[in-house]
Scaffold this motif. Structure first.
Motif, PDB file in Angstrom:
ATOM      1  N   ASN A 196      -6.662   1.101  -5.643  1.00 37.78           N
ATOM      2  CA  ASN A 196      -7.574   0.983  -6.772  1.00 37.78           C
ATOM      3  C   ASN A 196      -8.877   0.364  -6.270  1.00 37.78           C
ATOM      4  O   ASN A 196      -8.929  -0.812  -5.910  1.00 37.78           O
ATOM      5  CB  ASN A 196      -6.948   0.106  -7.862  1.00 37.78           C
ATOM      6  CG  ASN A 196      -7.764   0.082  -9.137  1.00 37.78           C
ATOM      7  OD1 ASN A 196      -8.981   0.301  -9.119  1.00 37.78           O
ATOM      8  ND2 ASN A 196      -7.113  -0.164 -10.256  1.00 37.78           N
ATOM      9  N   ASP A 198     -11.454  -0.591  -7.758  1.00 39.04           N
ATOM     10  CA  ASP A 198     -11.988  -1.685  -8.571  1.00 39.04           C
ATOM     11  C   ASP A 198     -11.514  -3.052  -8.076  1.00 39.04           C
ATOM     12  O   ASP A 198     -12.115  -4.080  -8.395  1.00 39.04           O
ATOM     13  CB  ASP A 198     -11.567  -1.530 -10.035  1.00 39.04           C
ATOM     14  CG  ASP A 198     -12.238  -0.342 -10.703  1.00 39.04           C
ATOM     15  OD1 ASP A 198     -13.308   0.067 -10.219  1.00 39.04           O
ATOM     16  OD2 ASP A 198     -11.693   0.173 -11.683  1.00 39.04           O
ATOM     17  N   SER A 244     -11.397   3.762 -15.734  1.00 38.62           N
ATOM     18  CA  SER A 244     -10.676   2.627 -15.180  1.00 38.62           C
ATOM     19  C   SER A 244     -11.250   1.346 -15.758  1.00 38.62           C
ATOM     20  O   SER A 244     -12.401   1.307 -16.201  1.00 38.62           O
ATOM     21  CB  SER A 244     -10.771   2.608 -13.655  1.00 38.62           C
ATOM     22  OG  SER A 244     -12.113   2.423 -13.237  1.00 38.62           O
ATOM     23  N   SER A 246     -10.889  -3.132 -15.036  1.00 37.35           N
ATOM     24  CA  SER A 246     -10.298  -4.229 -14.277  1.00 37.35           C
ATOM     25  C   SER A 246     -10.738  -5.557 -14.859  1.00 37.35           C
ATOM     26  O   SER A 246     -11.805  -5.655 -15.477  1.00 37.35           O
ATOM     27  CB  SER A 246     -10.691  -4.141 -12.801  1.00 37.35           C
ATOM     28  OG  SER A 246     -12.066  -4.421 -12.619  1.00 37.35           O
ATOM     29  N   GLY A 261      -6.012  -4.033 -12.640  1.00 37.27           N
ATOM     30  CA  GLY A 261      -6.738  -2.801 -12.927  1.00 37.27           C
ATOM     31  C   GLY A 261      -5.847  -1.755 -13.566  1.00 37.27           C
ATOM     32  O   GLY A 261      -4.668  -1.630 -13.236  1.00 37.27           O
ATOM     33  N   ARG A 263      -5.938   2.464 -14.596  1.00 33.57           N
ATOM     34  CA  ARG A 263      -6.669   3.702 -14.332  1.00 33.57           C
ATOM     35  C   ARG A 263      -6.032   4.876 -15.071  1.00 33.57           C
ATOM     36  O   ARG A 263      -4.821   4.906 -15.302  1.00 33.57           O
ATOM     37  CB  ARG A 263      -6.687   4.020 -12.837  1.00 33.57           C
ATOM     38  CG  ARG A 263      -7.432   3.021 -11.981  1.00 33.57           C
ATOM     39  CD  ARG A 263      -7.423   3.448 -10.518  1.00 33.57           C
ATOM     40  NE  ARG A 263      -6.088   3.423  -9.955  1.00 33.57           N
ATOM     41  CZ  ARG A 263      -5.784   3.884  -8.735  1.00 33.57           C
ATOM     42  NH1 ARG A 263      -6.718   4.444  -7.993  1.00 33.57           N
ATOM     43  NH2 ARG A 263      -4.546   3.802  -8.274  1.00 33.57           N
TER      44      ARG A 263
END
Length: 820
Positions: A196, A198, A244, A246, A261, A263
């Motif tokens: 991920n 983020d 997404s 976070s 996070g 998604r």
């Protein structure tokens, strides 16, 4: 989804947040001219003061993302100063030698990238990963712009490195090895990469010649570190492909921190741009969290968790593809019935504890569990019509029909895998700029797998016999056929296997000098012992030993250059997929593939236009034995599951990166590769990953008159891969290549707020640290790139026609990015 709720509840119980400055850390051991530790040295930085202990050890926090000076003073030694510029949570080890005769007043600019430089590791900025456009944006999207890294499939996160395949790449997140699903056969089924972006803080990549501390693979290492937040924050990204979110959280006492996070992705926008018209309803979603708890200054615990649910429903309707030449244009029209229902659910958890036994000794204990349940079920009937077509006609209106036929594909494939790991690692520092690293790991892999797939093909009403089975000659319609009617492909097997592995490593690092030249050494070795247990037959116990070494030298020249030499004997013990042969049956005694690698590299840092640049050159050679031959169809790899081949890979990589535009990093890459294999002493032929030439560019720019408007360019050109031959054909008879792969993705962004923007207190934008809206154009020039060929047979002319399976065409996407 009960596991999701548990993670959410646990996370938000830990969220009681305050904001404070982001810090980095400098630590080390202070010596005198006789290499003895110095006690009671005062180290000060911006009002923060500490002292070295009886062992000469010190540790101090400094602000991140800014140049900061540290002053070292002692009652009997001369003062010295150090200037550092570090990232948040970065740890820089500095072991100074203080003099009693002269002050060391010169500015010493320190960056952690110096260490990565001598190790041949490429560091990728996390902010760049987020900005660069791509049909499957993320870390893998950036890797494909590096020399030696190749992929001809923009829907996939898989990549090949210097002649290796997708199964030869190591991926670590927070020092924990991560895995990908087993049954994926098409890039559009993948959905989401494990990583991920983020949550990412650091990304390091090595394309070969890597150290012994990294695991047992042949090609590359991707080492990712998720950030440990120091203040509350949140981010949001939304586009036509999904979104997404976070959250960064820190407790009031600063002991707890967490980054989480979520998604979601839907590839419909991309898949609908292909030749095949479909009803396509995928759902790719996951949640990840990285939770950290500082029990004390010496003891920390962290948890990394991931839950991913990917559902793939694919119902093809029609396909119309034009091909051929200008003089003889042809077309294929296909009409489908049936559907494909796939599901990939993965659950991953890892617990890591780090304990600083002493200022020079650190121990880590890591345990992880990976569980995947996968199903691949489809029944699809395809009826085709092949013929000549006029230039202005669509594919369904042919002037002359050359062939008709049908293909019925069926699969009921199910897999359940549980992989458990337990590992202990240690890091020991000595006073003479040397370190010892060591580790021991146990892995248990439990696989339950059922393969049941077949394919029937007929042409003009005549069943096509399988190409790998010798049958009586078919003289229809002139003579009746007396042989059996068999499916063109038929794979059936049930496997229940357990694999036990013990592995370990030890390596020694040292920094020294030869005359006035700085040198770095790394010598290490790995071992792995494993055996495969099964319901039908057990494999023998096997063990391999892998010595590796690195040497780097920085000559005392005016030019800032580093020369590197690395390599060793690398092994890849077989994972489950490598044990399964073309019939789906597990061979428990497949040996580890072996590779002798040598990598020679040079880094040259220089300034151009008064801005920093780097030119990197690497030459490599790999000699492979006990090779397990394979074929690739889209992203599905099928192994022969024996070790009856040898191979080699050789190449040359170049990369120029720097600030082509002030304040932004861009690069240009070029690579040459040749890799061939010799199966059963039949002679050398190209391997499926023989990607001869590669050129790529990653470019960032902004409008001079409107600096808030940014431009991001991602360009890749690869020469054609082998893979244009019919399935199950003898590669020694068919060595066709696909056409060259050419793709340009471009993105434009209007930045309302970023780190350089000054916003008035009354402005609503003051609530954001970053806010931008962008437009992305994938496949800007609408190049027709093919991933494979569909082979259509004409029983009358005995010809086979290669119809390219094109990837995505030009697609527009809108994206919103925000960070609090």
């Amino acid at each position: 989804m009960n596991n999701n709720r548990v993670i959410f509840v646990f996370l938000f119980l830990c969220i009681s947040c305050i904001s404070f400055a982001q810090n980095a850390h400098v630590k080390g051991v202070i010596l005198d001219n006789q290499k003895r530790p110095v006690v009671d040295v005062n180290i000060s930085s911006l009002g923060n003061i500490t002292q070295s202990d009886s062992n000469g050890f010190f540790e101090i926090d400094v602000p991140a993302n800014k140049k900061t000076s540290l002053i070292f003073t002692h009652i009997s030694l001369k003062m010295m100063s150090l200037t550092v510029s570090l990232k948040p949570n970065e740890i820089f080890v500095f072991n100074p030698v203080m003099s009693n005769s002269e002050e060391q007043m010169g500015e010493v600019f320190v960056s952690s990238r110096n260490k990565k430089r001598v190790q041949g590791i490429t560091t990728i900025d996390a902010a760049t990963i987020k900005k660069i456009p791509g049909a499957n944006a993320g870390i893998e999207n950036i890797l494909k712009t590096l020399p030696g890294v190749n992929s001809n499939n923009e829907l996939s996160t898989q990549y090949a490195v210097r002649g290796g395949n997708y199964d030869e790449n190591l991926v670590y997140v927070n020092e924990v090895e991560v895995y990908r699903p087993f049954l994926i056969r098409s890039g559009q089924q993948e959905g989401l990469s494990f990583t991920n972006t983020d949550l990412v803080q650091n990304v390091d990549f090595s394309a070969g010649g890597f150290q012994a501390k990294f695991g047992d693979k042949l090609s590359s290492v991707l080492d990712i570190t998720y950030r440990k937040p120091t203040q509350f924050g949140a981010s949001l990204e939304a586009s036509l492909l999904g979104g997404s979110m976070s959250v960064d959280a820190v407790s009031k006492n600063k002991k707890w921190s967490a980054v989480t996070g979520v998604r979601y992705r839907n590839n419909s926008l991309l898949v609908n741009s292909q030749d095949t018209e479909t009803n396509y309803t995928p759902t790719f979603a996951d949640i990840q969290t990285n939770i950290n708890y500082d029990i004390s200054k010496k003891w920390q615990i962290s948890f990394l968790g991931n839950i991913s649910e990917n559902k793939y429903l694919y119902q093809p309707l029609t396909r119309e593809t034009k091909f051929g030449t200008i003089d003889q244009p042809m077309a294929l029209a296909v009409y489908y019935e049936g559907q494909e229902r796939d599901k990939y659910d993965t659950y991953f958890g890892a617990l890591k504890t780090t304990y600083k036994v002493s200022p020079t000794l650190t121990l880590k204990l890591i345990g992880s569990l990976f569980h995947t349940t996968e199903q691949e079920h489809f029944d699809i009937l395809a009826q085709y019509r092949l013929g000549n077509v006029g230039e202005e006609q669509d594919a369904s209106q042919v002037d002359f029909t050359r062939g008709i036929g049908s293909q019925l594909s069926h699969a009921r494939n199910d897999l359940d895998a549980l992989i458990a790991n337990a590992e202990i690692k240690g890091f020991k520092e000595w006073l003479n700029d040397s370190q010892l690293e060591f580790g021991l790991k146990y892995t248990r892999e439990s696989i339950r797998d059922r393969v049941a797939e077949w394919e029937m093909i007929d042409s003009a009403g005549f069943s096509i016999n399988p190409p790998i089975v010798i049958l009586p000659k078919n003289n229809e319609p002139y003579q009746p056929y007396t042989g059996p009617l068999l499916p063109y492909q038929d794979v059936r097997a049930t496997n229940y296997n357990t694999i036990n592995r013990f592995s370990g490593y030890a390596q020694y690092n040292k920094k020294s000098e030869i005359g006035s030249n700085q040198v770095w050494y790394n010598i290490g070795a790995r071992f792995q012992s494993w055996n495969v247990l099964g319901a039908a037959v057990d494999g023998k116990n096997q063990i391999v030993f892998s010595p590796r070494a690195q040497f780097a030298i920085k000559p005392d020249w005016d030019k800032d250059m580093v020369f590197r030499l690395s390599g060793g004997l690398y092994y890849q013990p077989p994972f489950y997929r490598e044990l399964r042969d073309l019939e789906g049956v597990v061979n428990p005694n497949v040996k580890a593939q072996q590779s002798v690698q040598v990598v020679l590299g040079n880094d040259y840092n220089f300034k151009m236009w008064n801005r920093p640049f780097k030119w990197v050159t690497e030459i490599y050679y790999k000699s492979l034995s006990d090779v397990n031959v394979y074929s690739i169809d889209n992203v599905r790899i099928r192994y022969v599951a024996n070790n009856n081949a040898k191979a080699y890979a050789q190449g040359l990589d170049f990369r120029l990166n720097g600030e082509f535009v002030p304040g932004t990093e861009s690069w240009i890459s070029f690579g040459y590769l040749k890799t061939e294999e010799n199966y059963a002493d039949k002679g050398y032929i190209a391997r499926p990953t023989d990607q001869r030439l590669k050129f790529a560019m990653l470019f960032q720019d902004y409008m001079p008159n409107i600096p808030s408007v940014k431009l991001y360019l991602n360009l890749v050109y690869n020469t054609g891969l082998p893979g244009g031959a019919p399935a199950y054909s003898d590669p020694y008879l068919y060595q066709n290549r696909l056409n060259d792969y050419r793709r340009v993705d471009i993105g434009f962004a209007k930045v309302f707020v970023d780190s350089s923007t000054k916003v008035a207190k009354a402005n609503w934008l003051k609530n954001f640290k970053e806010l931008s809206v962008g437009l992305e154009i994938f496949n800007l020039f609408n190049n027709q790139n093919a991933i494979t060929n569909t082979w259509v047979r004409d029983v009358y002319s005995k010809n086979q026609y290669a119809i390219p399976n094109y990837m995505t065409s030009r697609v527009f996407n809108i994206k919103l990015n925000a960070r609090l």
